[in-house]
Design an enzyme around this catalytic site. Structure first.
Site, mmCIF file in Angstrom:
data_model
loop_
_atom_site.group_PDB
_atom_site.id
_atom_site.type_symbol
_atom_site.label_atom_id
_atom_site.label_comp_id
_atom_site.label_asym_id
_atom_site.label_seq_id
_atom_site.Cartn_x
_atom_site.Cartn_y
_atom_site.Cartn_z
ATOM 1 N N CYS A 11 0.888 -1.052 0.042
ATOM 2 C CA CYS A 11 0.018 0.056 -0.015
ATOM 3 C C CYS A 11 0.942 1.322 -0.051
ATOM 4 C CB CYS A 11 -1.123 0.072 1.295
ATOM 5 S SG CYS A 11 -0.129 0.324 2.879
ATOM 6 N N CYS A 14 2.175 2.029 3.425
ATOM 7 C CA CYS A 14 3.424 1.089 3.847
ATOM 8 C C CYS A 14 4.720 1.542 3.147
ATOM 9 C CB CYS A 14 3.061 -0.187 3.552
ATOM 10 S SG CYS A 14 1.577 -0.753 4.095
ATOM 11 N N ASP A 440 2.790 30.567 -29.657
ATOM 12 C CA ASP A 440 3.948 31.041 -30.550
ATOM 13 C C ASP A 440 3.088 31.132 -32.186
ATOM 14 O OD1 ASP A 440 6.348 32.047 -32.113
ATOM 15 O OD2 ASP A 440 6.532 29.601 -32.692
#
Length: 741
Positions: A11, A14, A440
């Site tokens: 997880c 963890c 641009d």
């Protein structure tokens, strides 16, 4: 820093805990462990045996051992995947970190590294199956004990419940107990305290159910992240492994890392083009979807450029390699996509900080729920201790921690599938917040292929000859347009010497002993331009043409009126961007104001600013950034500073390397067509993360409110936590779903 692949992370919380432990090792303070990508970056001096022990405490392990312990950050992936070229193609072997292939390093010191990685991937799959089997057995024992309830002796029932809890929750209990002894509070600590408390008050059934449901929750959480990772790995697996090199008339199979610029390769139908190059023989259609996201095949013949990683559809072609694979477009894409997994968004960083204080706070709230009613209000100790344990469980931050990373990973993978490279989660999040876009002109809103639309000649003998002499060695787009016109006229060119560039104006040179000037009207300072010629220049400007004049020391020899064709898709893209919530569009260009205004009207840009030097573009972008979240879109060297100054820099994939390196997002197609899709995906990701956070916190709040009347149960607490975790995971994975239009 050296990079390792880590499997078995259970997880996000963890992973963060493991990272903190590794950082406490000698030289480990710079270590980073990403749950999203499953990668660990370490200083080469960190003791690996200690790292393996730390990872083992969470059933995680290192997949690969880098070959060069002394390599720097540029060699983070020393175990190059070109090793796969010496074995058969494991098309289903997702343990291989395909994106590393671009590094070009070939590890001869570890001939079995490919098989080693494959074994670990098999071990990871085996670990998941083992966990599923344990959960199935423990559930069966639990259900059997419930069915036989009343017919079993109390001691035998307790043994059944204890066995079922041990099978499904032993790893959580082990980690949590170890953390509790160290006074380190995380999810495992909360669950361990809850299990101990439930057993202490005799709630064997609920303690067992909590252990089983938490095991299921942990398994589903891991599978959800693995699904997102696999989607990314499939994306990265497009890299070719080997090539058919043509040398001295013979065809030889070589690893792509062995190819050099100038080599010729044979590409047969169905094969991938090994690196960027040019077709020198044959004709075929080529699928460039892996690079540009364009699904329609493109016809390629002699002289046409091709991308590495493109698929040759039907004819046999020969391609001259222009770049070694590690420098190719595909290698660059894979490198950028892989790096993107490592970054954390501001939302993720906030959740990480929040979770650090959240868990101790939940423990405090649980203690208050368990102690205050019995001590101050005369409540039943067993009842309120039970409620306190339920608060511990419902307070687990699993869903909250998963609210963002799976969504971010899915968004990056989906964007890359469409030929949109987002260089990190932070940029994806910002992309979804854009309200202003600056463009641009040349090469972005226009095709960047100028041509001479009009020409006025005052000195027919010298005009084209001098212009060609000065421009023939220039790579500037305007110079190329002029040289096409000179070529059509078939003019013999004199030799130009002492060519000097005049920034922002043009160039000065010597031809046949005389001085000449070429550029815009500001290049001519040594005499006054006659009114008749000024009128002609103004007429060109009114038509939106770019002016290039040629003059000697006394007079103007002629004028070029140069146009740049507007991209067909520009107007529709601007309209789509407005529908995506972009409230303001601006064009910034070095061309004069009249040209800027003409293009702006044609494509639907709100405002146009012409005659800007690169530093003036930067100033404009910074002013826009003070009013909202600004993105700058460009493709040239002169756009790089403005791209860096915007909140989000967006580069065209066929633009200059400097623009692509500076940008945060790269559109691999040579047009703006994918820009609305990029913003749409980013907004989807941001909405998903906000929704996930609201759901994860909302469900917890609703469950906690049930403690007021004493209605919260352990099984409902774990079910709400598991439901939130599974729900946010599934919602995040929907980002990967492609809807047919």
């Amino acid at each position: 820093m050296i990079e390792y692949r880590v499997k078995g992370l259970s997880c996000g919380n963890c992973a963060r805990t493991l990272e903190e432990e590794i950082k406490r090792l000698d030289y480990g303070d710079t270590a980073s462990l990403s749950f999203a990508s499953g990668k660990l970056k370490l200083d080469e001096r960190v003791p690996l045996d200690r790292v393996r022990q730390i990872l083992k405490s969470d059933r995680a392990y290192l997949v690969e051992q880098p070959a060069e312990q002394g390599s720097g950050s540029g060699h983070a992936s020393a175990m190059a995947l070109t090793e796969a070229a010496h074995t058969h193609d494991h098309s289903n072997d997702h343990s291989q970190p395909h994106a590393h292939e671009h590094s070009g390093f070939h590890d001869h010191s570890q001939p079995h590294s490919h098989e080693h990685s494959h074994e670990h991937d098999h071990a990871h799959s085996h670990g998941s199956k083992r966990m599923i089997a344990l959960l199935a057995v423990s559930t069966a024992i639990y259900v059997a004990a419930l069915i036989m309830d009343g017919r079993l002796s109390s001691s035998l029932a307790v043994v059944c419940y204890l066995l079922a809890a041990a099978l499904s929750g032993y790893s959580t209990f082990y980690k949590g107990a170890k953390n509790l002894l160290r006074l380190k509070f995380n999810i495992d600590t909360l669950m361990t305290i809850a299990l101990i408390g439930a057993v202490a008050i005799g709630e064997w059934k609920e303690a067992t159910l909590v252990a089983i449901l938490f095991g299921v929750n942990e398994l589903l959480e891991g599978l959800g992240m693995e699904k997102a990772r696999r989607s990314m790995e499939r994306l990265l697996s497009v890299a070719p492994k080997q090539a058919s090199k043509l040398e001295d008339g013979k065809e030889t199979i070589v690893p792509i890392a062995a190819l050099q610029a100038g080599d010729t390769v044979i590409v047969k139908p169905g094969e991938k083009i090994p690196s960027d190059g040019e077709v020198v023989f044959g004709r075929s259609s080529v699928n460039e979807a892996a690079i540009t996201g364009e699904s329609l095949p493109l016809e390629k013949g002699e002289g046409d450029a091709v991308f590495g990683g493109s698929i040759n559809n039907e004819g046999v072609i020969r391609v001259r390699i222009r770049k070694a694979y590690k420098d190719s477009s595909l290698a660059r894409i894979l490198h950028l996509v892989e790096e993107a997994q490592e970054t954390k968004t501001p939302t993720e960083l906030f959740i990480d900080r929040f979770a650090k204080y959240y868990t101790p706070l939940i423990m405090l709230v649980a203690a208050l729920v368990a102690l205050v009613p019995p001590l101050l209000l005369g409540g039943d100790w067993t009842k309120w201790l039970y409620q306190g344990l339920a608060v511990l469980i419902v307070g687990c931050p699993c869903a909250l921690i998963l609210s963002s990373p799976i969504a971010i990973l899915s968004g990056i993978a989906r964007s890359a599938r469409h030929g949109i490279l987002v260089k990190g989660g932070i940029h994806l999040e910002q992309l979804g917040k854009l309200d202003t876009l600056a463009f641009d002109k040349t090469g972005t809103l226009t095709k960047g292929e100028p041509y001479v639309e009009q020409m006025t000649v005052y000195d027919a003998e010298r005009f084209l000859a001098v212009a060609g002499a000065i421009e023939q060695s220039s790579s500037h787009p305007l110079a190329k347009a002029i040289m096409k016109e000179v070529g059509r006229a078939g003019v013999t060119l004199p030799e130009a010497v002492d060519i000097r560039a005049v920034p922002g104006r043009g160039a000065v040179a010597e031809c046949d002993g005389a001085s000449y000037w070429l550029g815009n009207e500001n290049i001519v300072e040594h005499f006054n331009i006659p009114e008749s010629i000024r009128a002609e220049i103004e007429a060109y400007k009114q038509q939106g043409l770019t002016i290039v004049l040629v003059a000697d020391s006394a007079a103007i020899l002629g004028l070029f009126g140069i146009a740049d064709e507007i991209r067909e898709e520009s107007a529709s893209v601007l309209a789509a961007l407005r529908r995506q919530g972009i409230r303001r569009t601006v064009m910034l260009t070095g061309d004069h104001a009249k040209t800027a205004e003409k293009v702006a009207r044609a494509v639907g840009v709100d405002e146009a600013f012409g005659g800007l030097l690169p530093e003036e573009k930067v100033a404009k972008v910074r002013r826009l950034a003070e009013e909202g979240v600004v993105g700058m879109v460009g493709d040239g060297i002169n756009d790089a500073p403005a791209l860096a100054s915007a909140h989000i820099g967006i580069a065209m994939g066929k633009g200059t390397d400097s623009a692509i390196e500076t940008a945060d997002v790269v559109l691999m197609q040579d047009h703006l067509g994918k820009l609305p899709e990029a913003i749409r995906t980013a907004k989807h990701v941001n909405r998903t993360i906000r929704f996930n956070i609201a759901i994860s916190l909302g469900l917890k709040l609703a469950a906690l409110l049930l403690t007021l009347p004493g209605w919260l149960t352990l099984w409902f607490a774990i079910l709400s936590d598991m439901g939130a975790t599974v729900f946010v995971t599934l919602v995040s994975l929907t980002i990967l779903i492609e809807r047919k239009s």
